[in-house]
Motif scaffolding. Structure first.
Motif, short mmCIF file in Angstrom:
data_model
loop_
_atom_site.label_atom_id
_atom_site.label_comp_id
_atom_site.label_asym_id
_atom_site.label_seq_id
_atom_site.Cartn_x
_atom_site.Cartn_y
_atom_site.Cartn_z
N ALA A 1 -9.43 -7.80 2.86
CA ALA A 1 -9.63 -6.50 2.22
C ALA A 1 -9.79 -5.41 3.28
N ALA B 1 -3.98 0.86 5.03
CA ALA B 1 -3.60 1.89 4.06
C ALA B 1 -4.11 3.27 4.46
N SER B 2 -4.94 3.33 5.52
CA SER B 2 -5.72 4.56 5.72
C SER B 2 -5.07 5.66 6.56
N ALA C 1 0.88 3.55 2.11
CA ALA C 1 1.33 3.79 3.49
C ALA C 1 2.57 2.94 3.79
N GLU D 1 -12.68 2.49 0.34
CA GLU D 1 -12.57 2.39 -1.12
C GLU D 1 -11.90 1.07 -1.53
N ARG D 2 -10.90 0.63 -0.77
CA ARG D 2 -10.14 -0.59 -1.09
C ARG D 2 -10.96 -1.87 -0.90
N PRO E 1 -6.96 -9.15 -2.02
CA PRO E 1 -8.02 -8.14 -1.89
C PRO E 1 -7.59 -6.94 -1.04
N GLY E 2 -7.85 -5.77 -1.55
CA GLY E 2 -7.56 -4.54 -0.80
C GLY E 2 -6.11 -4.10 -0.86
N ARG F 1 -8.65 -5.48 6.38
CA ARG F 1 -7.33 -5.30 7.02
C ARG F 1 -6.46 -4.37 6.17
N ASN F 2 -6.44 -4.62 4.87
CA ASN F 2 -5.59 -3.81 3.99
C ASN F 2 -6.12 -2.38 3.86
N ALA F 3 -7.45 -2.25 3.86
CA ALA F 3 -8.04 -0.90 3.78
C ALA F 3 -7.65 -0.09 5.01
N LEU F 4 -7.74 -0.71 6.18
CA LEU F 4 -7.40 0.00 7.41
C LEU F 4 -5.90 0.33 7.43
N THR G 1 0.86 -1.19 0.00
CA THR G 1 0.00 0.00 0.00
C THR G 1 0.90 1.25 0.00
#
Ligand code: SF4
Lengths: 325, 169
Positions: free
Chosen positions: B122, B129-130, A11, B40-41, A38-39, B124-127, A9
């Motif tokens: 998804a 990246a946030s 980040a 969004e992710r 995913p994500g 986990r990755n969204a958080l 990511t």
């Protein structure tokens, strides 16, 4: 030696750059990259911003387009290469010979690295890629011993990069079909080994049971460190024996052999882990950077800090030091 | 691992659920305002229900990204969700901020996940990246006392994380 660090990511990318990465590798949010989770991963806009940030800190960016092109859908990979180059990627990490040919022909000045997924593991194969596609670096599979690497290094005409820390893929990469067999999806074609869509965890009493598709991969009694639900690290009943058929749940750590790798002619050290969180990336890159710059006798203590973040909370030097079981 | 002592969580049983839920919704909205692209992710997983069960607190939290809502229930009632994550509260909060690595907590058996793994991955990755920072994001709720609230939240978090780091190393 260069330290090549993972980012899933933006980040995590920033953390890697700030922690001292010499280069960060990452990929697009699609099937072109072998970590298509995913994500995870980067949009075009995010990649452009990340590369610009890395450049301000003197850090390079390698973009992995390291799955194999689907017949009839090559355009997805061609567009990925064009966009990564337009975003300013310092190198493309490629596995598919067709994609290498396309990039070498259309963008002759673009630096090209051979992905570990290409499984180029002998001088003839590597020199073929150097001569045909002008590859500047090869990422060697984790199936070679250090003596093998030294022998290869003497007879190839490009730089060598090796995995030194993180998840351990124990088979000839790009050729492993275990995940395909169990789920129909593989890292080679879909960018996922043991895809989350096929993974189930359930509690059985106090045990944790992990399943992949129709297969039980492991059963961890209470208190035992857990691992990923990959077939290569599953615990099975085999004839009269119960145990790990290929490898234990364990991560790679070959930093204890840094001097030997240097002597073998390795020029870049790669950390696996684009699927890991930014906290992991920050900590691992910081510790690895310190380890690379430390005298050999201090490295062990530094790296011990990372054991608990590793799969199964254990590390191994893998095939670098041992023969296949 | 930093657990919340039962002495501190027991009074939660006496607080009406509607009050706890209102506070949580306020905090959730505040985080959503500070991070508009948060979910969004999630892509196709946006419509799923995500449960977070702190192992040391008698409450369960269910997040529905599609409607940007959070609901709270007592642990005594069953939660219906597509994916469920269980860990001590401070770890869940640290994961939300990306200050801990979920895989490492899974390996150490401090965190367990059941249900739809794709959806939870998804999330986990969204958080991660946030760039959520609870001390900054939530402090604003304190109006003129924001700087002080930020410092207090930050200090509680750092203490809890120091306990976490000690258990890692
Ligand atoms: S099953 Fe194991 S060896 Fe095969 S691709 Fe997955 S991680 Fe690598």
């Amino acid at each position: 030696m260069e330290l090549i660090c993972p980012a899933g990511t933006p980040a995590a990318f920033h953390e890697a750059v700030d922690a001292g990465a010499d280069a960060v590798y990452c990929g697009f949010r699609d099937e072109t990259n072998a970590r298509n989770f995913p994500g995870l991963n980067f949009s075009r806009e995010e990649l452009k911003e990340a590369i610009a940030y890395a450049k301000t800190k003197g850090c390079e960016t390698f973009v992995a387009l390291n799955t194999f092109m689907r017949a009839g859908a090559e355009e997805i990979w061609y567009r990925g290469a064009a966009d990564a180059i337009a975003c300013g990627a310092d190198a493309l990490i490629l596995a598919d010979f067709g994609l290498m040919a396309h990039v070498a022909e259309k963008y002759p000045d673009q630096r090209l690295h051979v992905s570990v997924q290409a499984s180029a593991s002998n001088p003839d194969a590597i020199n073929f890629l150097v001569d045909t596609f002008n590859a500047k670096r090869v990422v060697l599979p984790r199936t070679l011993t250090i003596a093998d690497i030294a022998r290869i290094g003497k007879s190839i005409r490009c730089e060598m990069e090796v995995f030194v820390f993180g998840g351990l893929c124990v088979m000839a990469e790009g050729r492993c079909s275990l995940s395909s067999y169990a789920t129909g999806k593989s890292p080679n074609m879909n960018g996922v080994c043991s895809p989350a869509s096929h993974v189930h965890y359930r509690k059985h009493g106090r045990d944790l049971v992990s399943e992949l598709g129709e297969f039980t991969i492991n059963r961890f009694p209470e208190g035992e460190a857990a691992g990923y639900p990959t077939l290569c690290k599953g615990r099975f009943d085999i004839a009269d024996a119960k145990g790990y058929a290929f490898e234990d749940p364990v991560s790679l750590d070959v930093m204890g052999e840094l001097e030997a790798l240097k002597a073998a002619g390795v020029s870049a050290l790669k950390i696996e882990g684009r699927q890991r969180g930014k906290a992991y990336v920050a900590e691992v890159v910081k510790v690895m950077k310190a380890a690379v710059n430390s005298p050999p006798e201090r490295r062990g203590a530094l790296l011990a800090r990372l054991h608990s973040m590793s799969e199964g909370q254990k590390t191994t030097s893998g095939a670098y030091e041992k023969r296949w079981r | 691992m930093q657990l919340i002592p039962p002495l501190l969580t027991r009074p939660l049983n006496a607080v009406p659920l509607v009050v706890i839920e209102r506070i949580c919704r306020l905090m959730f909205r505040r985080i959503g305002t500070a991070h508009p692209g948060l979910f969004e992710r999630l892509g196709e997983h946006r419509t799923k229900r995500f449960a977070f069960l702190p192992t040391d607190v008698p409450l369960s939290f269910v997040v529905e990204p599609a409607s940007e809502t959070i609901s709270v229930s007592r642990k005594t009632s069953d939660v219906t969700a597509d994916a469920v994550t269980e860990a001590p509260l401070f770890m869940l909060l640290a994961l939300m901020e990306g200050r801990c690595d979920a895989d490492a907590l899974f390996f150490s058996r401090d965190l367990s996940v059941t249900g739809d793994m794709e959806a939870m991955l998804a999330m986990r990755n969204a958080l991660d990246a946030s760039n959520i920072d609870l001390s900054k994001d939530l402090a604003r709720l304190a109006g003129p006392f924001a700087p002080m609230a930020g410092r207090v939240i930050g200090e509680i978090r750092n203490r809890a994380l120091r306990g976490e780091a000690a258990s890692w190393n």
